[in-house]
Design a protein around this motif. Structure first.
Motif, PDB file in Angstrom:
ATOM      1  N   GLY A  20       0.815  -1.213   0.000  1.00 49.19           N
ATOM      2  CA  GLY A  20       0.000   0.000   0.000  1.00 49.19           C
ATOM      3  C   GLY A  20       0.846   1.260   0.000  1.00 49.19           C
ATOM      4  N   ALA A  21       1.964   1.243   0.751  1.00 50.94           N
ATOM      5  CA  ALA A  21       2.835   2.421   0.774  1.00 50.94           C
ATOM      6  C   ALA A  21       3.452   2.675  -0.603  1.00 50.94           C
ATOM      7  CB  ALA A  21       3.928   2.229   1.824  1.00 50.94           C
ATOM      8  N   VAL A  22       3.831   1.610  -1.301  1.00 53.36           N
ATOM      9  CA  VAL A  22       4.410   1.766  -2.645  1.00 53.36           C
ATOM     10  C   VAL A  22       3.384   2.320  -3.615  1.00 53.36           C
ATOM     11  CG1 VAL A  22       5.328   0.489  -4.622  1.00 53.36           C
ATOM     12  CG2 VAL A  22       6.198   0.034  -2.321  1.00 53.36           C
ATOM     13  N   LEU A  23       2.145   1.805  -3.530  1.00 51.70           N
ATOM     14  CA  LEU A  23       1.112   2.283  -4.448  1.00 51.70           C
ATOM     15  C   LEU A  23       0.718   3.732  -4.163  1.00 51.70           C
ATOM     16  CD1 LEU A  23      -1.176  -0.858  -4.726  1.00 51.70           C
ATOM     17  CD2 LEU A  23       0.354   0.066  -6.466  1.00 51.70           C
ATOM     18  N   LEU A  24       0.817   4.150  -2.916  1.00 50.14           N
ATOM     19  CA  LEU A  24       0.534   5.549  -2.616  1.00 50.14           C
ATOM     20  C   LEU A  24       1.568   6.485  -3.238  1.00 50.14           C
ATOM     21  CD1 LEU A  24      -0.636   5.590   1.117  1.00 50.14           C
ATOM     22  CD2 LEU A  24      -1.981   6.169  -0.907  1.00 50.14           C
ATOM     23  N   LEU A  25       2.782   5.965  -3.450  1.00 49.51           N
ATOM     24  CA  LEU A  25       3.853   6.791  -4.031  1.00 49.51           C
ATOM     25  C   LEU A  25       3.975   6.621  -5.544  1.00 49.51           C
ATOM     26  CD1 LEU A  25       6.592   6.164  -1.325  1.00 49.51           C
ATOM     27  CD2 LEU A  25       5.051   8.131  -1.527  1.00 49.51           C
ATOM     28  N   THR A  26       3.005   5.991  -6.189  1.00 51.73           N
ATOM     29  CA  THR A  26       3.085   5.791  -7.647  1.00 51.73           C
ATOM     30  C   THR A  26       3.123   7.071  -8.477  1.00 51.73           C
ATOM     31  OG1 THR A  26       0.680   5.468  -7.591  1.00 51.73           O
ATOM     32  CG2 THR A  26       2.077   3.494  -7.677  1.00 51.73           C
ATOM     33  N   PRO A  27       2.528   8.183  -8.031  1.00 50.81           N
ATOM     34  CA  PRO A  27       2.651   9.409  -8.852  1.00 50.81           C
ATOM     35  C   PRO A  27       4.086   9.920  -8.942  1.00 50.81           C
ATOM     36  CG  PRO A  27       0.771   9.582  -7.385  1.00 50.81           C
ATOM     37  CD  PRO A  27       1.535   8.387  -6.951  1.00 50.81           C
ATOM     38  N   LEU A  28       4.945   9.514  -8.026  1.00 48.37           N
ATOM     39  CA  LEU A  28       6.316   9.982  -8.052  1.00 48.37           C
ATOM     40  C   LEU A  28       7.103   9.175  -9.082  1.00 48.37           C
ATOM     41  CD1 LEU A  28       6.931  10.370  -4.217  1.00 48.37           C
ATOM     42  CD2 LEU A  28       6.228  12.127  -5.863  1.00 48.37           C
ATOM     43  N   ALA A  29       7.621   9.837 -10.091  1.00 49.43           N
ATOM     44  CA  ALA A  29       8.352   9.142 -11.155  1.00 49.43           C
ATOM     45  C   ALA A  29       9.642   8.530 -10.638  1.00 49.43           C
ATOM     46  CB  ALA A  29       8.653  10.112 -12.296  1.00 49.43           C
ATOM     47  N   GLY A  30      10.270   9.173  -9.646  1.00 49.88           N
ATOM     48  CA  GLY A  30      11.513   8.630  -9.093  1.00 49.88           C
ATOM     49  C   GLY A  30      11.291   7.294  -8.419  1.00 49.88           C
ATOM     50  N   VAL A  31      10.191   7.141  -7.723  1.00 47.56           N
ATOM     51  CA  VAL A  31       9.891   5.866  -7.055  1.00 47.56           C
ATOM     52  C   VAL A  31       9.635   4.776  -8.091  1.00 47.56           C
ATOM     53  CG1 VAL A  31       8.276   4.704  -5.502  1.00 47.56           C
ATOM     54  CG2 VAL A  31       8.994   7.039  -5.021  1.00 47.56           C
ATOM     55  N   GLN A  32       8.932   5.100  -9.147  1.00 48.72           N
ATOM     56  CA  GLN A  32       8.662   4.105 -10.184  1.00 48.72           C
ATOM     57  C   GLN A  32       9.955   3.644 -10.868  1.00 48.72           C
ATOM     58  OE1 GLN A  32       5.731   5.578 -12.940  1.00 48.72           O
ATOM     59  NE2 GLN A  32       4.088   5.706 -11.394  1.00 48.72           N
ATOM     60  N   ARG A  33      10.858   4.590 -11.141  1.00 48.31           N
ATOM     61  CA  ARG A  33      12.113   4.196 -11.791  1.00 48.31           C
ATOM     62  C   ARG A  33      12.994   3.385 -10.858  1.00 48.31           C
ATOM     63  NH1 ARG A  33      11.868   9.560 -13.767  1.00 48.31           N
ATOM     64  NH2 ARG A  33      13.284  10.204 -12.103  1.00 48.31           N
ATOM     65  N   ALA A  34      12.973   3.731  -9.564  1.00 45.21           N
ATOM     66  CA  ALA A  34      13.831   3.011  -8.615  1.00 45.21           C
ATOM     67  C   ALA A  34      13.334   1.581  -8.412  1.00 45.21           C
ATOM     68  CB  ALA A  34      13.882   3.760  -7.291  1.00 45.21           C
ATOM     69  N   LEU A  35      12.048   1.428  -8.279  1.00 44.53           N
ATOM     70  CA  LEU A  35      11.491   0.089  -8.057  1.00 44.53           C
ATOM     71  C   LEU A  35      11.153  -0.635  -9.347  1.00 44.53           C
ATOM     72  CD1 LEU A  35       9.110   0.907  -5.062  1.00 44.53           C
ATOM     73  CD2 LEU A  35      11.407  -0.079  -4.975  1.00 44.53           C
ATOM     74  N   GLN A  36      11.209   0.071 -10.463  1.00 46.34           N
ATOM     75  CA  GLN A  36      10.897  -0.501 -11.772  1.00 46.34           C
ATOM     76  C   GLN A  36       9.504  -1.135 -11.773  1.00 46.34           C
ATOM     77  OE1 GLN A  36      14.034  -3.123 -13.005  1.00 46.34           O
ATOM     78  NE2 GLN A  36      15.576  -1.489 -13.120  1.00 46.34           N
ATOM     79  N   LEU A  37       8.550  -0.355 -11.323  1.00 49.26           N
ATOM     80  CA  LEU A  37       7.167  -0.811 -11.258  1.00 49.26           C
ATOM     81  C   LEU A  37       6.434  -0.437 -12.533  1.00 49.26           C
ATOM     82  CD1 LEU A  37       6.279   0.282  -7.617  1.00 49.26           C
ATOM     83  CD2 LEU A  37       6.889  -2.018  -8.409  1.00 49.26           C
ATOM     84  N   THR A  38       5.349  -1.165 -12.773  1.00 52.33           N
ATOM     85  CA  THR A  38       4.481  -0.837 -13.904  1.00 52.33           C
ATOM     86  C   THR A  38       3.697   0.409 -13.576  1.00 52.33           C
ATOM     87  OG1 THR A  38       4.309  -3.174 -14.460  1.00 52.33           O
ATOM     88  CG2 THR A  38       2.653  -1.700 -15.390  1.00 52.33           C
ATOM     89  N   ALA A  39       3.718   1.357 -14.502  1.00 53.73           N
ATOM     90  CA  ALA A  39       3.005   2.621 -14.267  1.00 53.73           C
ATOM     91  C   ALA A  39       1.502   2.390 -14.270  1.00 53.73           C
ATOM     92  CB  ALA A  39       3.386   3.646 -15.326  1.00 53.73           C
ATOM     93  N   ILE A  40       0.813   2.984 -13.299  1.00 53.18           N
ATOM     94  CA  ILE A  40      -0.639   2.871 -13.190  1.00 53.18           C
ATOM     95  C   ILE A  40      -1.239   4.189 -13.639  1.00 53.18           C
ATOM     96  CG2 ILE A  40      -2.568   2.473 -11.631  1.00 53.18           C
ATOM     97  CD1 ILE A  40      -0.721   0.870  -9.848  1.00 53.18           C
TER      98      ILE A  40
END
Length: 236
Positions: A20-40
């Motif tokens: 849940g904490a990771v999904l709350l930070l999905t708008p942050l592009a830096g978090v997505q690049r660091a964790l290499q998550l699929t953009a929502i």
């Protein structure tokens, strides 16, 4: 068994809290690049999903702390967990192979989905086992309380008592007379001497009383005779 179920709930709480904490930070592009998550897209959907996962984490912690909520919460969280794992497996296996963690590859994503399925199903089944055990204990306690102590005397009274029969005396044989305890205690030399002394003292006292009575009677007779004698006529 309940402490183990609480440990499973704590594990679920940690899993949902981190997700849940990771999904709350999905708008942050830096978090997505660091964790290499699929953009929502849109990002608001990802944040709402993060809030839902945080709510499940809070519910899991509450069930681990409150014993009255442990079984019900474990069932709900367990079913949600294995369903989430099943979704991960389906999206990973079905083309175009959409991965939850694209940087890890297909096999690690399959392992993550399988792990979620195992944790969810295990928690739900374990909660059902604990529930059945508590129901059995409650039934045993109710059966023990329903036993009335008055049943024991009733059962004892229902047992027939056999009368004791004494053999009748044969004809021509005199019946033995019941033994009568002697009222006079056996005499001893000391008791005999005391009784003789008491009789002698009693006889002496009676003789003294009789002699005293005779003496007083003779005095009374004499005084009566002297008073009753006629006086000589008085000659002037």
């Amino acid at each position: 068994m309940k402490p183990l179920l609480r440990a499973v709930l704590i594990l679920d709480a940690g899993l949902y809290l981190s997700s849940g904490a990771v999904l709350l930070l999905t708008p942050l592009a830096g978090v997505q690049r660091a964790l290499q998550l699929t953009a929502i897209e849109p990002a608001m959907v990802g944040q709402m999903l993060g809030l839902a996962l945080l709510g499940l984490a809070w519910l899991s912690l509450r069930g681990a702390v409150d014993g009255a909520m442990t079984i019900g919460v474990a069932k709900i969280v367990g079913h949600v967990t294995w369903l989430a794992g099943a979704l991960v497996l389906v999206w990973t296996l079905v083309p175009p192979h959409t991965l939850w963690f694209p940087a890890l590859g297909i096999v690690p994503n399959l392992l993550v989905g399988a792990l979620l399925v195992l944790i969810g199903l295990g928690g739900a089944r374990f909660a059902q086992a604990v529930r059945r055990r508590e129901i059995a204990k409650a039934a045993q306690a109710a059966g023990a309380k329903s036993r009335v102590p008055a049943d024991v005397p009733a059962a004892a009274a229902s047992v027939p008592v056999e009368p004791v029969l004494r053999p009748a005396p044969e004809r021509g044989t005199p019946a033995a007379a019941p033994a009568v305890p002697s009222a006079v205690p056996p005499s001893t030399p000391a008791a005999t001497a005391e009784r003789d002394a008491a009789l002698r003292s009693e006889a002496t006292a009676r003789g003294a009383a009789a002699s005293a009575g005779a003496a007083s009677g003779s005095d009374d007779v004499r005084s009566g005779q002297s008073t009753s004698a006629p006086r000589p006529p008085f000659h002037g």
